[in-house]
Design an enzyme around this catalytic site. Structure first.
Site, short mmCIF file in Angstrom:
data_model
loop_
_atom_site.label_atom_id
_atom_site.label_comp_id
_atom_site.label_asym_id
_atom_site.label_seq_id
_atom_site.Cartn_x
_atom_site.Cartn_y
_atom_site.Cartn_z
N ASP A 67 0.83 -1.21 0.00
CA ASP A 67 0.00 0.00 0.00
C ASP A 67 0.86 1.26 0.00
OD1 ASP A 67 -1.84 -1.97 0.30
OD2 ASP A 67 -2.51 -1.40 2.30
N TYR B 62 -5.81 -10.78 9.96
CA TYR B 62 -4.68 -10.47 9.08
C TYR B 62 -3.38 -10.97 9.72
CZ TYR B 62 -1.62 -7.79 5.99
OH TYR B 62 -0.66 -7.43 5.07
C1 GLA Z 1 -3.65 -4.92 3.25
C2 GLA Z 1 -2.19 -4.71 3.63
C3 GLA Z 1 -1.26 -4.98 2.45
C4 GLA Z 1 -1.55 -6.32 1.80
C5 GLA Z 1 -3.04 -6.49 1.54
C6 GLA Z 1 -3.38 -7.87 1.06
O1 GLA Z 1 -4.05 -3.96 2.33
O2 GLA Z 1 -1.98 -3.41 4.11
O3 GLA Z 1 0.07 -4.90 2.86
O4 GLA Z 1 -1.04 -7.36 2.57
O5 GLA Z 1 -3.82 -6.23 2.70
O6 GLA Z 1 -2.80 -8.13 -0.16
#
Ligand code: GLA
Length: 370
Positions: A156, A206
């Site tokens: 991101d 996550y």
């Molecule tokens: C979120 C995290 C990213 C990535 C996505 C999944 O957006 O911030 O770093 O891991 O999930 O691809």
């Protein structure tokens, strides 16, 4: 030192390559034309910081010598950045910072990273911190790890900092090398549908996924594979390891290994103008995120299933961390409105909720405005 700085940072989309970044894998993201803008003014005090969120209509004050995480809220993202900057022994004095924009919050298009990046960009300029873009990507990522407790990857922050108009980037999350490609979809376009759900378990799940991947790597290493991350594992090797991995870990690792392959294949398909193949890979990616990685939810699955009944949609999948947020679809340009109406009606009937369509364009990365 510059007394007043205005900066802007975009949200991001990801065409494919989900939950691969923290496994040193590949992603195919792009910055979008939804943005957050910050105005930072050095206020003459030694330690007082005033933050004003225009979107939340709220303000927050803290002291640079002594601040800590609040139970939840946007201020944590910014205090986290300040904390990381201070760890680098960089000197800040008091400032006021006001920000707002049109990136949907909790929509899976990375509004929180856009907030952090635009903020750090402003600090960088105002206080002559001299951080490079890569350093800024890492600092904002560390803010998530150390202050928020979200063990996110680098996709991101990196894509928000390096976005380029009309270009997607294939990013190697190990070397941080990247290549731009024009997003040429012919008579098709990208469309996001925001489910307007953001399940609270997202952050904890996550971190669990990340830990599952790491435990998979540990077991594979003990079995004699000379690997350091799932990025190093081939599809054959993962199949061969089925019996030594717990079932959930096997599924998570299989997703990551195959998603890396899919991302490379999708980039090739995009370059060859094979949009049909790109769409197929997006559908496979979604199935894998649902069945193997288990980060989808019924709202996302429903929208993807609905899109499969429409032959003018080539592909669709959940985007970002999961458990809510947006789907990303490739839809025939001339039938986008029809698709929005069709999906919105079905979604309302099924869940009694509205979805929000987002017709985003690929935009530029973070910048100083003045
Ligand atoms: C979120 C995290 C990213 C990535 C996505 C999944 O957006 O911030 O770093 O891991 O999930 O691809």
């Amino acid at each position: 030192m510059q007394q007043i700085v205005r900066t802007q940072a975009p949200g991001r989309i990801n065409i494919i390559g989900e939950h691969t970044d923290y496994n040193d894998g590949f992603v195919l993201p792009a910055a979008i034309d939804l943005t957050i803008t910050q105005t930072l003014k050095v206020n003459g005090s030694d330690y007082t910081v005033n933050l004003i969120s225009k979107n939340f209509g709220a303000s927050f004050q803290f002291d640079l010598r002594d601040f800590k995480k609040v139970p939840s809220g946007w201020q944590n993202y910014l205090m986290g950045v300040v904390s990381e900057v201070q760890k680098k022994r960089k000197k800040l004095t008091g400032f006021d910072c006001e920000f707002g924009g049109n990136i949907p919050i909790g929509g899976g298009v990375s509004s929180s990273s856009a907030l952090q990046v635009s903020f750090l960009y402003a600090l960088n300029k105002a206080f002559d911190l001299n951080f490079s873009k890569i350093e800024m990507a890492k600092i904002t990522q560390q803010a998530d790890h150390n202050f928020i407790g979200m063990m996110g990857g680098i996709m991101d922050q990196f894509s928000i900092l390096h976005g380029k108009k009309n270009q997607v980037m294939l990013l190697d999350c190990r070397s941080l090398e990247y290549q731009y490609f024009p997003l040429e979809l012919g008579s098709y376009q990208i469309l996001l549908l925001n489910t307007n759900v953001s399940h609270s378990l997202a952050d904890s799940e996550y971190n669990t996924r990340r830990a599952e991947c790491e435990s998979g790597v540990e077991i594979l290493q003990k079995s004699g594979l000379g690997i350091s991350k799932l990025r190093d594992v081939s599809p054959k090797q993962i199949v061969a390891a089925k019996d030594i991995l717990p079932a959930n870990v096997y599924d998570r690792c299989t997703h990551v290994v195959q998603e890396n392959q899919r991302t490379l294949e999708a980039t090739k398909a995009l370059n060859n103008g094979n949009i049909k193949r790109l769409g197929e890979l997006m559908y496979v990616s979604h199935a894998s995120l649902t069945d193997l990685y288990k980060v989808s939810c019924s709202e996302l699955d429903f929208l993807v299933d609905q899109s499969k009944t429409q032959d003018y949609v080539l592909g669709s999948r959940m985007m970002g961390g999961g458990f809510g947020g947006c789907t990303i679809s490739i839809v025939e340009k001339s039938r986008v409105n029809e698709f929005i109406d069709f999906s919105a009606k079905a979604y309302q009937e099924k869940f009694g909720k509205d979805l929000t369509p987002l017709q985003v364009k690929i935009g530029e990365g973070a910048k100083v405005l003045s």
